[in-house]
Design an enzyme around this catalytic site. Structure first.
Site, mmCIF file in Angstrom:
data_model
loop_
_atom_site.group_PDB
_atom_site.id
_atom_site.type_symbol
_atom_site.label_atom_id
_atom_site.label_comp_id
_atom_site.label_asym_id
_atom_site.label_seq_id
_atom_site.Cartn_x
_atom_site.Cartn_y
_atom_site.Cartn_z
ATOM 1 N N ASP A 254 10.374 68.817 20.908
ATOM 2 C CA ASP A 254 10.969 69.298 22.147
ATOM 3 C C ASP A 254 12.278 70.007 21.803
ATOM 4 O OD1 ASP A 254 11.509 69.560 24.919
ATOM 5 O OD2 ASP A 254 12.681 67.705 24.881
ATOM 6 N N ASP B 65 15.416 70.846 24.461
ATOM 7 C CA ASP B 65 16.567 70.228 25.127
ATOM 8 C C ASP B 65 16.537 68.718 24.977
ATOM 9 O OD1 ASP B 65 17.997 72.477 26.828
ATOM 10 O OD2 ASP B 65 15.831 72.806 27.027
ATOM 11 N N ASP C 32 12.562 63.671 24.683
ATOM 12 C CA ASP C 32 13.568 62.813 25.305
ATOM 13 C C ASP C 32 13.356 62.544 26.787
ATOM 14 O OD1 ASP C 32 14.280 65.589 25.983
ATOM 15 O OD2 ASP C 32 16.074 64.681 26.867
#
Length: 245
Positions: free
Chosen positions: A25, A27, A199
Site C-alpha cells: 500500500d 499511504d 494500514d
C-alpha cells in the site's frame, strides 16, 4: 504458511526475496498519513529503493493503492514497476481489472464535491470516484457516512469504501484482494508466496487474502486486523524492506 493464526503484535520474519512476492500500500505504509492527501511527504529516494527492491524480487513487486493511478505515478516518479490505483480499478503494467469509468461518474463527483463544500469538509477527486475526508472534523463522520450511503444507493456501479477519517465512492467490484489475484497470475509472481502490507480498512481484504495463498499480511500501525504480523509505522516498513540509507 497458513491463515488461521490470531493477529499478534509481533514483527514479521525477514523478507525472503527468493520466495516471496510483495504488494505494498502507499499511504500509511510507504509514506505517513498527512492532513491532506496532496500533502504527503515522500521519503527521499523512495522510487530508487523500490526499483532496487523490484530487481531483488525479479519483478514480483507491485504498489496497490486507493489513490488514482496518475496521482500515484506522480508521487512515485522514477519507479517504473507495477502500479495499481483506485483499489484495483486502474493499473499500469498490466491489464486493469476495470478499464472504464462507471456510468454517472460526473454526477457522483459533483455531488460529493458539493456536499464537502457545504459541510466545510475536504473533497478528494479521484479518477474513478471521489472521497470526503473529515479528519479535521471527526464529529462529522456520521453525516458523511449517511450521505455517501444514500448517494451510493442512487448510483449503480458505485460502492462505499470506508477509509481513515474518510468515506469514498469507488467502482463496485474493485478491491485490493481482487487486484492481488490478478497480479498473482502474472509470470513474475508465479510460485511465490504473497506478502501484502497495508494500514487501513481498505487493505483488510488483501491482508486476509495473502494469508490464504501461502503468504501473509502485515498490518502497519494500530488496530485489529486479519494480518498475521504488525509493523508500527512507515519507518519500520522501510527498515524491514532494507530501504533505509
Amino acid at each position: 504458511m497458513t491463515s488461521d493464526r490470531p493477529f499478534s503484535a509481533s514483527a514479521p520474519p525477514a523478507p525472503d526475496f527468493a520466495r516471496a512476492s510483495l504488494f505494498l500500500d502507499f499511504d500509511g505504509t510507504l509514506v505517513g498519513i498527512a492532513p491532506r492527501p496532496d500533502a504527503v511527504v515522500v521519503p527521499p529516494g523512495l522510487a530508487t529503493h523500490l526499483r532496487r527492491l523490484s530487481d531483488a524480487l525479479e519483478g514480483a513487486l507491485a504498489i496497490v493503492s486507493g489513490r488514482s493511478l496518475p496521482e500515484l505515478a506522480r508521487f512515485l516518479d522514477g519507479f517504473d514497476g507495477l502500479l495499481v490505483g483506485s483499489h484495483g480499478a486502474e493499473a499500469r503494467g498490466m491489464a486493469p481489472p476495470l478499464a472504464h469509468a462507471p456510468e454517472g461518474i460526473g454526477a457522483v463527483q459533483a455531488a460529493l464535491s458539493a456536499f464537502a463544500a457545504r459541510e466545510g469538509l475536504l473533497y478528494e477527486p479521484k479518477t474513478l470516484g471521489g472521497a470526503v475526508h473529515f479528519r479535521d472534523r471527526p464529529a462529522a463522520g456520521a453525516a458523511v457516512a449517511a450521505f455517501v450511503d444514500t448517494l451510493a444507493a442512487a448510483s449503480p456501479g458505485f460502492a462505499v469504501q470506508p477509509a481513515k477519517m474518510a468515506f469514498e465512492l469507488k467502482p463496485a467490484g474493485a478491491s485490493k484482494d481482487r487486484a492481488l489475484t490478478a497480479l498473482s497470475a502474472l509470470p513474475a509472481f508465479a510460485g511465490r508466496a504473497p506478502v501484502f502490507l497495508g494500514d487501513d480498512a481498505t487493505d483488510e481484504p488483501a491482508l486476509a487474502w495473502a494469508g490464504t495463498q501461502g503468504g501473509f499480511g502485515i498490518k502497519v500501525g494500530p488496530g485489529d486486523s486479519a494480518a498475521r504480523y504488525r509493523l508500527p509505522d512507515p519507518q519500520a516498513v522501510a527498515r524491514w524492506l532494507g530501504m533505509e540509507g
